[in-house]
Each structure stands twice: as C-alpha cells, then as structure tokens.
Design an enzyme around this catalytic site. Structure first.
Site, PDB file in Angstrom:
ATOM      1  N   ASP A 140      68.836 -59.043 -60.472  1.00 39.42           N
ATOM      2  CA  ASP A 140      69.197 -57.632 -60.577  1.00 39.42           C
ATOM      3  C   ASP A 140      68.153 -56.847 -61.379  1.00 39.42           C
ATOM      4  O   ASP A 140      67.713 -57.293 -62.439  1.00 39.42           O
ATOM      5  CB  ASP A 140      70.545 -57.479 -61.273  1.00 39.42           C
ATOM      6  CG  ASP A 140      71.677 -58.152 -60.518  1.00 39.42           C
ATOM      7  OD1 ASP A 140      71.450 -59.216 -59.911  1.00 39.42           O
ATOM      8  OD2 ASP A 140      72.805 -57.630 -60.555  1.00 39.42           O
ATOM      9  N   ASN A 169      75.531 -56.220 -54.007  1.00 38.77           N
ATOM     10  CA  ASN A 169      76.767 -55.447 -53.876  1.00 38.77           C
ATOM     11  C   ASN A 169      76.574 -53.974 -54.242  1.00 38.77           C
ATOM     12  O   ASN A 169      77.412 -53.131 -53.917  1.00 38.77           O
ATOM     13  CB  ASN A 169      77.879 -56.061 -54.734  1.00 38.77           C
ATOM     14  CG  ASN A 169      77.604 -55.963 -56.209  1.00 38.77           C
ATOM     15  OD1 ASN A 169      76.566 -56.418 -56.696  1.00 38.77           O
ATOM     16  ND2 ASN A 169      78.528 -55.391 -56.963  1.00 38.77           N
ATOM     17  N   HIS A 170      75.454 -53.635 -54.897  1.00 34.75           N
ATOM     18  CA  HIS A 170      75.175 -52.227 -55.212  1.00 34.75           C
ATOM     19  C   HIS A 170      74.319 -51.548 -54.142  1.00 34.75           C
ATOM     20  O   HIS A 170      74.064 -50.349 -54.269  1.00 34.75           O
ATOM     21  CB  HIS A 170      74.500 -52.101 -56.578  1.00 34.75           C
ATOM     22  CG  HIS A 170      75.464 -52.147 -57.720  1.00 34.75           C
ATOM     23  ND1 HIS A 170      75.975 -51.022 -58.319  1.00 34.75           N
ATOM     24  CD2 HIS A 170      76.035 -53.200 -58.352  1.00 34.75           C
ATOM     25  CE1 HIS A 170      76.808 -51.367 -59.279  1.00 34.75           C
ATOM     26  NE2 HIS A 170      76.858 -52.689 -59.328  1.00 34.75           N
ATOM     27  N   ASP A 174      56.696 -68.159 -88.369  1.00 30.10           N
ATOM     28  CA  ASP A 174      57.978 -68.316 -87.661  1.00 30.10           C
ATOM     29  C   ASP A 174      59.117 -68.237 -88.678  1.00 30.10           C
ATOM     30  O   ASP A 174      59.674 -69.236 -89.099  1.00 30.10           O
ATOM     31  CB  ASP A 174      57.989 -69.652 -86.913  1.00 30.10           C
ATOM     32  CG  ASP A 174      59.297 -69.899 -86.179  1.00 30.10           C
ATOM     33  OD1 ASP A 174      60.013 -68.915 -85.929  1.00 30.10           O
ATOM     34  OD2 ASP A 174      59.601 -71.064 -85.880  1.00 30.10           O
TER      35      ASP A 174
END
Length: 571
Positions: free
Chosen positions: A20, A81-82, A532
């Site tokens: 997406d 689905n969009h 780190d």
C-alpha cells in the site's frame, strides 16, 4: 491484461514487490531512489491501494500509470480495495481530484473508475508465489478467477448490477404472490400426495440447492453491507415491503430472498439463477478485502464488513491445490512494514511509512530473485510537512529572531505584539508568508493578546535531544542537517534507514586508507557501539546527530573557559 498476471524471474535477476502507498508520494520516490526506477532490469509489482488517505494520490497513481505505459512488461499493478469509486468517495481521492481538476474533475473520476476496474487482481511469480491485495477464502478458485469479467465489477462494495437489471422486481413479487395463493388454494391431500411422490434423493437435492443459493445470497449481500449501508438512502418501492438489511456478514439473511443494495433503495428479490455473477463478485471481494488470522478455518470479516478471515489451513490448502509455496498480500499497516504469519507461508507488505502519524511505522518492499527467497527492505520517508519545515527554519535562526524580538521587548516581558512578531519573522527569514494566519501554528498568545515569542522554539520534534544541546550547536545542526543526512545516507549503503556495524566499519576503512591512519576493526566496532545509544545493534539518524553533539561537548572541555561555558546555555 489478464485477471492474473504471470511473471518469471528467468528474464531478470529480481522482482520488487511493493504494498500500500495510499497517496504517499515521498515513499514512492524514496523506493525508486533506493531501489532504482522501473525498467527491463528492474521490474516492479505494486500490490494495490495507490490512492486515498494521502494528499498526493493523483501524483502517485499517474506516476505508476506512466511507468506502466512505458514498460508494460516490467511494471505490474494489482487492484486493491481502494481502487474503488465508492471507497474514493469516502477516503479522499474523489475530493482530491475535484480540487485539483475543477473543470474536468467528473470526467477524470469516471476514467479512473473504468481503469481501476480493468486492473488485474493477482500476480503469480514462477508459478510459486501468489500476490493479491487482501487475501483468500475457502472459496477462492484461481482457475475460476482467471475467467471472470473483472471490468464489470466497478465496485466491490455493490452487489452485481446484473442481479437487479435482469430481474423485474414487480413481476417477481407478483409471481411469488401467485405461487403462494396457488399453494394455499391447493387441497391439503393433493399437496400431501405430491410431496410424498418425491423420492428421498429428489428431496435432498432440492434442499441442498436451496441451502447453497441462500448461502451465496447471505455472503454476497452481507459482504457489501457495511460499506454500502452508509451510502444508501433507503426508499420502499410501491408494492414492496422492505426487509432489514444486514450490517455485517455475521448477521443472518432471509433464506429465500436476496437483498440487493442500491445507491438509492433497498429491495428484496428472489435469488437469481444461475448465480454466476454473484460467484464472480464474491471471488473479487475475498481477494481484495480478506485478512489472515491465527485460528483455523474461514469466517466473515466482521471488522471490515467484507471478505473473510482465513486461517493457516485455508492458506495451506490453496497453496497445495495450485502448487504454490508463498502468498504475499498487503492491506494492513505493520509497524516494521512487513509481517510473516501462517508458518511463513503468508507475508504482509506495506510500503507507506508514517501511516498513522510521524514515526508510527516503517514502510517496506520485497525483492524476490530466482531462488524465490523474499528479502525485505525498510523505508521511512522524512516528514513532508511544510509546517514542520517552517518550524525548523525558525529554530535554525533562533539567535537572530530572539535578538529581533528583544528590540521590541524593552521590558523583557517575553512577548511582543502580533504585528511586531510578524515583522521580525519577515525581516530575519526573508519569507513572504501570511505570518498572522500562521501564528496559531507557530506561537501561542499571552493572556494580554500579545505573542509569547519564546513559544516559537518549543516542541521541536527534531530528533535532537534538545535539553542536552547548546543553543548554538542545535542551530548549527539544524542548518546543516541536510549535509549530515547526506553523509548518513552515504554510509547507509543498503538505504535501510539504519547504519549497521558492517556499514560503519566499511566507511571507516575507507577513511583510514585515505588518511593513512591504521585503525583496527575492534576500535571501529567500539566506536559504533558508543554511537548506538539504544543498543539495538544499528545506528539511526537521531543517534548519528547525537554523536555530533557528544563530539562538540568533548571539544569544549578541552578549550579554556572564556566567560560562560556553553553548558550554561542548555535549555
């Protein structure tokens, strides 16, 4: 284009699969920057949901379509689905089109609606990896899916139009009434005799057929109910009595009636025969809307109102049936941009970073080579907000702005008038902006209506630990943040957004060779571990900036004291 696109890795080294995007142009451009532009050497599969929610859906989808036209054999788009005009109406794409193309917005939307319905719904790589947007169900049949007329399903949220157009509702109701009146007027002995004349096999066949039709009716109508119900305006046609329309697939439907959602009415009609279009519609709904679950079996997806939840047994059965080994889907935001489930047989890939808010999730994409082993790459687009960029601009000129404000604040009250505040910003930043309109987003008002100018520099989510940073250093880091980010990206060779120990070691070897200084790997690893700060085994950009602060602080300790130390300027 076919319903299912078949690709092969024999013609290329790798195929890149993206999830997406939802109108996030920054993420798309970042993927192209890190992984390369689509080409014959760099084929892509984009797995649906290109539009909605994001502010640049038009730019995203036009860019994807342009590459599809340029490289039709190497750029592949699955429908999500969009890619649905009813979803677009609710989640922003329709509004975006109408705002950007005021004169021809309606025509453009109609074109998008037609093109979306023509997109393939699945992709198969080397006959082993199935890529669909949502998922599958226990009724998914890839052979049947290959033969359906997908362009007729303009929206998965509406029941097939054929079920309405090819049935005369008034005539159907009259037939039902006529059948009921005939049945009521028939003598009981005759009905009993007729019923007893049927063989057990005939009765069983009739019952089975009725159950199948009602099951298809239930799943079809209920799958679209949650989305369609919000768009429907129910009216009762003359001569018909309305029936309640279910709001989720879990709610029961009338056994002998089919409930069909219209955009402007709800009606109950006898189920069509044969229900071919209904089966086609349900195949697409399940492909676009389903989600995996950890429990076995297949159940209605009550959360989404369409599709289903499918378990590991459903996945394994489909993979075995079609000789597949992996299912790649999207449809769900994941914190790391990807997630494995069903024993590694299902992978969810989601490429839009910062989906809910800044820092909420990373995006990711997958690269698959001839060995068919998926390799994951994470991305996180920088905040694209112009407002945040403006706040950073203010902070980078903090000293000059404070000096300008204090020229008007003779009594050191910490506030100036709105006009004085706007005048200082315009003179220092030399930006022709509507400062009075932007004031609520940049600074707060004091009780007397003047502007608290110190509030311009609060709540900076810069990634720098502000309480520990001197004013001058913080401003310097903001001013040269782009240069520092370039250095970070050079060290970050795989463009993952993180510097690994190996990448850090490789860069330092180049430095030591260039400078003629011999530094052993142990010293380099110790340096990497010192940077780190959260000890997660890699260095992100925030930690990289913090390393500059630490070096600056240590340098100051070696310098003689001249008046106030920088440490006294901490804020």
């Amino acid at each position: 284009m076919p319903n299912i696109t078949h690709l092969s890795t024999s013609y290329t080294n790798e195929i890149t699969i993206c999830g997406d995007l939802h109108g996030r142009l920054d993420d798309l451009l970042l993927i192209f920057y890190k992984n390369g532009l689509p080409s014959a050497e760099k084929p892509y599969v984009f797995n649906g949901d290109f539009v909605d929610r994001g502010k640049k859906s038009i730019e995203v989808v036009i860019l994807l379509f342009a590459y599809l036209l340029l490289y039709p054999d190497y750029m592949h788009l699955n429908r999500g689905n969009h890619e649905d005009h009813i979803m677009n109406l609710r989640y922003g794409f329709t509004k975006e089109v109408m705002q950007k193309y005021k004169a021809h917005g309606r025509e453009i939307l109609q074109l998008f609606q037609d093109v979306f319905s023509l997109l393939p719904v699945a992709t198969v790589i080397d006959g082993k990896i199935l890529i669909v947007h949502g998922g599958i169900s226990d009724q998914t049949d890839l052979d049947f899916l290959s033969s359906i007329e997908r362009h007729k399903v303009k929206s998965a949220l509406r029941f097939p139009r054929r079920s309405v157009e090819q049935l005369d509702i008034g005539q159907s109701c009259r037939q039902m009434k006529r059948l009921r009146s005939t049945a009521c007027s028939r003598p009981s002995s005759s009905r009993s005799h007729s019923k007893n004349q049927r063989t057990p096999n005939q009765r069983n066949r009739r019952c089975g057929h009725s159950r199948q039709d009602s099951a298809a009716s239930t799943s079809s109508s209920s799958s679209s109910s949650s989305s369609s119900s919000s768009l429907c305006s129910p009216r009762t046609p003359s001569g018909l009595s309305p029936r309640p329309f279910p709001f989720s697939p879990s709610m029961p439907c009338a056994i002998n009636d089919l409930q069909v959602p219209f955009l402007d009415s709800l009606s109950s009609v006898p189920p069509p025969s044969p229900p071919q279009r209904d089966r086609e519609w349900k195949q697409i709904v399940d492909i676009l809307w389903s989600d995996p679950k950890t429990q076995k079996g297949c159940s209605p997806n009550t959360f989404r109102g369409g599709g289903c939840y499918f378990g590991p047994d459903v996945t394994q059965r489909l993979l075995l049936q079609h000789g597949l080994q992996l299912l790649i889907r999207s449809h769900e935001c994941k914190q790391d941009g990807y997630e494995l489930c069903h024993g590694g047989q299902v992978i969810t890939i989601f490429s839009a970073s910062n989906y809910y808010e800044e820092g909420s999730n990373r995006g990711a994409y997958i690269k698959v080579g001839r060995d068919l082993v998926p390799r994951f790459y994470q991305v996180r687009a920088a905040e694209g907000s112009a407002l945040k960029a403006l706040k950073e601009k203010l902070f980078s000129h903090r000293s000059e702005l404070l000096s300008g404000f204090q020229q008007y604040d003779l009594n050191n009250t910490g506030s100036v008038s709105v006009s004085e505040w706007a005048q200082v910003l315009e003179s220092v930043l030399r930006l022709d902006l509507p400062w009075r309109t932007l004031r609520p987003h940049l600074a707060r008002l004091a009780p007397d209506g003047s502007v608290d100018y110190q509030s311009c520099f609060e709540h900076m989510e810069s990634g720098i630990f502000l309480p520990q940073v001197t004013s001058n250093l913080a401003e310097t880091l903001f001013r040269y943040r782009t240069d520092i980010e370039i250095i970070f990206n050079i060290i970050d060779k795989d463009h993952s957004g993180l510097i690994s120990v190996e990448e850090f070691r490789h860069t330092w070897r180049l430095f030591s060779a260039h400078l003629g200084v011999d530094i052993d790997d142990r010293a380099i690893d110790d340096l990497a571990r010192s940077i780190d700060f959260n000890k997660d085994g890699s260095i992100d950009f925030t930690e990289f900036l913090e390393a500059f602060r630490v070096v600056h602080k240590l340098d100051n300790k070696d310098q003689p004291l001249n008046g106030k130390m920088d440490g006294e300027k901490y804020f």
